[in-house]
Motif scaffolding. Structure first.
Motif, PDB file in Angstrom:
ATOM      1  N   VAL A   1      41.914  34.982  40.351  1.00  0.00           N
ATOM      2  CA  VAL A   1      42.182  33.597  40.739  1.00  0.00           C
ATOM      3  C   VAL A   1      43.140  33.626  41.914  1.00  0.00           C
ATOM      4  CG1 VAL A   1      43.105  31.371  40.009  1.00  0.00           C
ATOM      5  CG2 VAL A   1      41.878  32.811  38.357  1.00  0.00           C
ATOM      6  N   GLU A   2      42.868  32.882  42.953  1.00  0.00           N
ATOM      7  CA  GLU A   2      43.752  32.827  44.112  1.00  0.00           C
ATOM      8  C   GLU A   2      44.373  31.445  44.231  1.00  0.00           C
ATOM      9  OE1 GLU A   2      42.682  35.041  47.730  1.00  0.00           O
ATOM     10  OE2 GLU A   2      40.673  35.259  46.843  1.00  0.00           O
ATOM     11  N   VAL A   3      45.663  31.414  44.441  1.00  0.00           N
ATOM     12  CA  VAL A   3      46.384  30.164  44.683  1.00  0.00           C
ATOM     13  C   VAL A   3      47.156  30.318  45.982  1.00  0.00           C
ATOM     14  CG1 VAL A   3      46.556  29.523  42.245  1.00  0.00           C
ATOM     15  CG2 VAL A   3      48.333  30.923  43.271  1.00  0.00           C
ATOM     16  N   PRO A   4      47.269  29.256  46.777  1.00  0.00           N
ATOM     17  CA  PRO A   4      47.892  29.393  48.094  1.00  0.00           C
ATOM     18  C   PRO A   4      49.406  29.548  48.060  1.00  0.00           C
ATOM     19  CG  PRO A   4      47.225  27.113  47.706  1.00  0.00           C
ATOM     20  CD  PRO A   4      46.674  27.920  46.569  1.00  0.00           C
ATOM     21  N   ALA A   5      50.055  29.015  47.024  1.00  0.00           N
ATOM     22  CA  ALA A   5      51.518  29.007  47.016  1.00  0.00           C
ATOM     23  C   ALA A   5      52.076  30.353  46.572  1.00  0.00           C
ATOM     24  CB  ALA A   5      52.032  27.910  46.087  1.00  0.00           C
ATOM     25  N   PRO A   6      53.073  30.889  47.287  1.00  0.00           N
ATOM     26  CA  PRO A   6      53.718  32.131  46.861  1.00  0.00           C
ATOM     27  C   PRO A   6      54.727  31.863  45.745  1.00  0.00           C
ATOM     28  CG  PRO A   6      54.740  31.364  48.863  1.00  0.00           C
ATOM     29  CD  PRO A   6      53.614  30.389  48.566  1.00  0.00           C
ATOM     30  N   SER A   7      54.237  31.331  44.642  1.00  0.00           N
ATOM     31  CA  SER A   7      55.088  30.885  43.545  1.00  0.00           C
ATOM     32  C   SER A   7      54.641  31.518  42.247  1.00  0.00           C
ATOM     33  CB  SER A   7      55.003  29.353  43.432  1.00  0.00           C
ATOM     34  OG  SER A   7      55.431  28.904  42.160  1.00  0.00           O
ATOM     35  N   LYS A   8      55.559  32.143  41.544  1.00  0.00           N
ATOM     36  CA  LYS A   8      55.206  32.732  40.260  1.00  0.00           C
ATOM     37  C   LYS A   8      54.824  31.661  39.253  1.00  0.00           C
ATOM     38  CE  LYS A   8      56.610  35.878  36.601  1.00  0.00           C
ATOM     39  NZ  LYS A   8      57.666  36.715  36.000  1.00  0.00           N
ATOM     40  N   ILE A   9      55.507  30.528  39.287  1.00  0.00           N
ATOM     41  CA  ILE A   9      55.184  29.452  38.348  1.00  0.00           C
ATOM     42  C   ILE A   9      53.767  28.945  38.595  1.00  0.00           C
ATOM     43  CG2 ILE A   9      55.794  27.147  37.557  1.00  0.00           C
ATOM     44  CD1 ILE A   9      57.700  29.407  36.680  1.00  0.00           C
ATOM     45  N   ALA A  10      53.395  28.802  39.859  1.00  0.00           N
ATOM     46  CA  ALA A  10      52.020  28.404  40.171  1.00  0.00           C
ATOM     47  C   ALA A  10      51.032  29.431  39.655  1.00  0.00           C
ATOM     48  CB  ALA A  10      51.859  28.215  41.677  1.00  0.00           C
ATOM     49  N   ALA A  11      51.384  30.703  39.749  1.00  0.00           N
ATOM     50  CA  ALA A  11      50.515  31.762  39.251  1.00  0.00           C
ATOM     51  C   ALA A  11      50.378  31.694  37.736  1.00  0.00           C
ATOM     52  CB  ALA A  11      51.065  33.123  39.673  1.00  0.00           C
ATOM     53  N   LEU A  12      51.480  31.457  37.045  1.00  0.00           N
ATOM     54  CA  LEU A  12      51.423  31.361  35.591  1.00  0.00           C
ATOM     55  C   LEU A  12      50.558  30.190  35.147  1.00  0.00           C
ATOM     56  CD1 LEU A  12      55.189  32.090  34.835  1.00  0.00           C
ATOM     57  CD2 LEU A  12      53.261  33.540  34.184  1.00  0.00           C
ATOM     58  N   ARG A  13      50.692  29.070  35.834  1.00  0.00           N
ATOM     59  CA  ARG A  13      49.883  27.902  35.477  1.00  0.00           C
ATOM     60  C   ARG A  13      48.402  28.166  35.723  1.00  0.00           C
ATOM     61  NH1 ARG A  13      53.801  23.512  38.568  1.00  0.00           N
ATOM     62  NH2 ARG A  13      55.454  23.415  36.967  1.00  0.00           N
ATOM     63  N   ALA A  14      48.096  28.784  36.861  1.00  0.00           N
ATOM     64  CA  ALA A  14      46.699  29.078  37.179  1.00  0.00           C
ATOM     65  C   ALA A  14      46.125  30.099  36.202  1.00  0.00           C
ATOM     66  CB  ALA A  14      46.594  29.600  38.610  1.00  0.00           C
ATOM     67  N   GLY A  15      46.924  31.082  35.834  1.00  0.00           N
ATOM     68  CA  GLY A  15      46.468  32.065  34.865  1.00  0.00           C
ATOM     69  C   GLY A  15      46.177  31.444  33.511  1.00  0.00           C
TER      70      GLY A  15
END
Length: 265
Positions: free
Chosen positions: A45-59
């Motif tokens: 999954v790719e998300v544009p924001a360099p944010s760990k929280i954004a990554a956790l939510r997307a995961g």
């Protein structure tokens, strides 16, 4: 880094019990490509924001399985360890982790001293989860909604569970790399301190008790270990410097989405 972790997970999971989701968040390197080419089992999954929280939510949005492990790409762990923790969860245990080890290979003596003293702290000797890896049961994950915008997601999760609700499976382990330089260590420590202060401010009902008792416990353990007296003095000095630096981080919390230590890679 991600390629080695994925190979290790896949090679130690012959029964394919793991559901593997990799979130490439604001990556400018080949993380997504390496992950997608590692195995057909890996969902990227790719998300544009360099944010760990954004990554956790997307995961979380992409994953379906429970118990669910959240881990940083730079930890070293195998499927056996993750599955052992998953198998240990069940009421009243909702969160867990393998035993954590710190690889100080190549780190300066100043950094190695920090970890020698840290090993004696109440935080380290208690049922500690986080620090790059934690596993939640479905009931444990249901204890909160989406990940909040915080610096320390692992600290947030840790505070959601009493010690009796957490488990560290000592028979298995995972490893994190220590920063190589004292400067990098202080930078990481400042971010940890700022993250804890942010959690205290945003969730005061979950703030831990004042640290005087834990400081006294550490002092009692150090008194009987003369070989650690000089490292302990260095430990205190470094924490004072980190606390000063933490004020700068605290003043700009929203810009602290993720902080990577290049010296441990």
């Amino acid at each position: 880094m991600i390629g080695g972790l994925l190979r290790r997970l896949i090679d130690t999971d012959p029964d394919e019990r793991l559901e593997i989701v990799v979130v490439a968040n604001g990556c400018t390197d080949d993380t997504a490509l390496v992950a997608s080419q590692s195995s057909a089992r890996v969902q990227v999954v790719e998300v544009p924001a360099p944010s760990k929280i954004a990554a956790l939510r997307a995961g979380d949005d992409a994953a379906t399985a429970f118990p669910r492990a959240y881990l940083d790409a730079d930890v070293l762990v195998d499927a056996t360890a993750l599955l052992a923790v998953a198998d240990a969860l069940g009421a009243p245990l909702y969160a867990g982790a393998p035993r954590m080890t710190v690889d100080t290979t190549g780190a300066s003596v100043w950094v190695r001293w920090q970890y020698k003293v840290w090993e004696l702290t109440d935080y380290r000797t208690a049922t500690m989860i986080g620090s790059g890896l934690y596993v939640l049961s479905e009931a444990g994950r249901a204890r909160f909604g989406e990940f909040p915008d915080v610096i320390a997601d692992d600290g947030y999760v840790l505070r959601l569970f009493d010690e009796a609700e957490r488990v560290v499976v000592d028979d298995v382990a995972f490893s994190i790399r220590a920063p190589r330089t004292l400067r990098s260590f202080i930078r990481r420590q400042a971010r940890i301190l700022a993250g804890n202060e942010q959690l205290n401010a945003l969730f005061p009902e979950r703030a831990p008790a004042a640290g005087s008792r834990s400081h006294a416990s550490l002092l009692r353990r150090l008194v009987t270990r003369p070989a650690l007296w000089i490292p302990a003095a260095a430990y205190l000095w470094v924490r004072l410097i980190a606390r000063v630096q933490a004020r700068r981080v605290r003043g700009n919390w929203r810009s602290q989405a993720w902080n990577r230590d290049a010296t441990s890679r």
